[in-house]
Design a protein around this motif. Structure first.
Motif, PDB file in Angstrom:
ATOM      1  N   SER A 169       0.833  -1.208   0.000  1.00 38.41           N
ATOM      2  CA  SER A 169       0.000   0.000   0.000  1.00 38.41           C
ATOM      3  C   SER A 169       0.870   1.261   0.000  1.00 38.41           C
ATOM      4  CB  SER A 169      -0.888   0.006   1.242  1.00 38.41           C
ATOM      5  OG  SER A 169      -1.506   1.259   1.401  1.00 38.41           O
ATOM      6  N   PRO A 170       0.460   2.278  -0.746  1.00 37.04           N
ATOM      7  CA  PRO A 170       1.195   3.546  -0.737  1.00 37.04           C
ATOM      8  C   PRO A 170       0.906   4.398   0.508  1.00 37.04           C
ATOM      9  CG  PRO A 170      -0.670   3.709  -2.214  1.00 37.04           C
ATOM     10  CD  PRO A 170      -0.615   2.275  -1.741  1.00 37.04           C
ATOM     11  N   MET A 171      -0.050   3.990   1.324  1.00 39.77           N
ATOM     12  CA  MET A 171      -0.475   4.805   2.462  1.00 39.77           C
ATOM     13  C   MET A 171       0.673   5.162   3.419  1.00 39.77           C
ATOM     14  SD  MET A 171      -2.771   6.677   3.629  1.00 39.77           S
ATOM     15  CE  MET A 171      -4.085   6.234   2.549  1.00 39.77           C
ATOM     16  N   PHE A 212       3.674   5.801   2.741  1.00 40.18           N
ATOM     17  CA  PHE A 212       4.462   6.855   2.099  1.00 40.18           C
ATOM     18  C   PHE A 212       3.716   8.188   2.114  1.00 40.18           C
ATOM     19  CE2 PHE A 212       5.902   2.833   0.313  1.00 40.18           C
ATOM     20  CZ  PHE A 212       7.260   2.912   0.619  1.00 40.18           C
ATOM     21  N   VAL A 213       2.407   8.125   1.954  1.00 40.69           N
ATOM     22  CA  VAL A 213       1.585   9.342   2.014  1.00 40.69           C
ATOM     23  C   VAL A 213       1.641   9.918   3.431  1.00 40.69           C
ATOM     24  CG1 VAL A 213      -0.777  10.235   1.855  1.00 40.69           C
ATOM     25  CG2 VAL A 213       0.073   8.630   0.129  1.00 40.69           C
ATOM     26  N   VAL A 214       1.449   9.061   4.429  1.00 42.90           N
ATOM     27  CA  VAL A 214       1.503   9.507   5.818  1.00 42.90           C
ATOM     28  C   VAL A 214       2.882  10.076   6.135  1.00 42.90           C
ATOM     29  CG1 VAL A 214       1.404   8.733   8.226  1.00 42.90           C
ATOM     30  CG2 VAL A 214      -0.323   7.957   6.590  1.00 42.90           C
ATOM     31  N   SER A 215       3.933   9.408   5.671  1.00 45.29           N
ATOM     32  CA  SER A 215       5.296   9.887   5.905  1.00 45.29           C
ATOM     33  C   SER A 215       5.528  11.252   5.279  1.00 45.29           C
ATOM     34  CB  SER A 215       6.323   8.899   5.338  1.00 45.29           C
ATOM     35  OG  SER A 215       6.240   7.673   6.009  1.00 45.29           O
ATOM     36  N   GLY A 216       5.048  11.432   4.064  1.00 44.64           N
ATOM     37  CA  GLY A 216       5.221  12.718   3.397  1.00 44.64           C
ATOM     38  C   GLY A 216       4.531  13.842   4.143  1.00 44.64           C
ATOM     39  N   VAL A 217       3.298  13.601   4.550  1.00 45.93           N
ATOM     40  CA  VAL A 217       2.558  14.609   5.310  1.00 45.93           C
ATOM     41  C   VAL A 217       3.251  14.869   6.650  1.00 45.93           C
ATOM     42  CG1 VAL A 217       0.362  15.095   6.486  1.00 45.93           C
ATOM     43  CG2 VAL A 217       0.359  14.120   4.175  1.00 45.93           C
TER      44      VAL A 217
END
Length: 131
Positions: free
Chosen positions: A47-49, A51-56
């Motif tokens: 899941s890309p989630m 990475f999204v959470v990390s970026g934010v």
């Protein structure tokens, strides 16, 4: 200039994490208890989630560090680096260690994730100090 410095610092912190965890993926996977397939890669759908959470999260950390630096008068690369290392070592690592202790997580996981927190915040601080 403030938004750009925060975004560049966040990207630098994220990149530091990529290098850190790619270099230490095997011990981290073991310490985190992630199930792996026969090739040693983590099981699951990728899941890309995360990475999204990390970026934010990196944007939030960099933004708050920029605010703290402005309020504290930190305006140099060296000052940013030292302050960033301090944020990682004295704010984030103790919090991670406390949470991992209550969750009965291995000490190695605390060292691996805490090491990234220190270096990642150091990189963010260095970049912010350059702006």
């Amino acid at each position: 200039m403030g938004v750009i410095s925060v975004l560049v610092a966040a990207i630098a912190g994220f990149a530091m994490g990529a290098v850190w965890y790619m270099s230490l993926s095997k011990p981290w996977i073991r310490a985190a208890g992630i199930p792996v397939d026969e090739t040693g890669k983590p099981q699951g759908n990728g899941s890309p989630m995360p990475f999204v959470v990390s970026g934010v999260a990196m944007i939030l950390v960099a933004g708050m560090m920029r605010h703290i630096f402005a309020m504290s008068g930190i305006e140099s690369a060296g000052g940013g680096l030292v302050a960033g290392l301090g944020v990682g070592l004295f704010f984030i690592v103790p919090w991670v260690a406390m949470n991992y202790a209550y969750a009965n997580r291995p000490a190695m996981l605390t060292l691996l994730d805490g090491g990234y927190a220190v270096l990642g915040c150091g990189v963010i601080g260095l970049v912010l100090g350059l702006f």
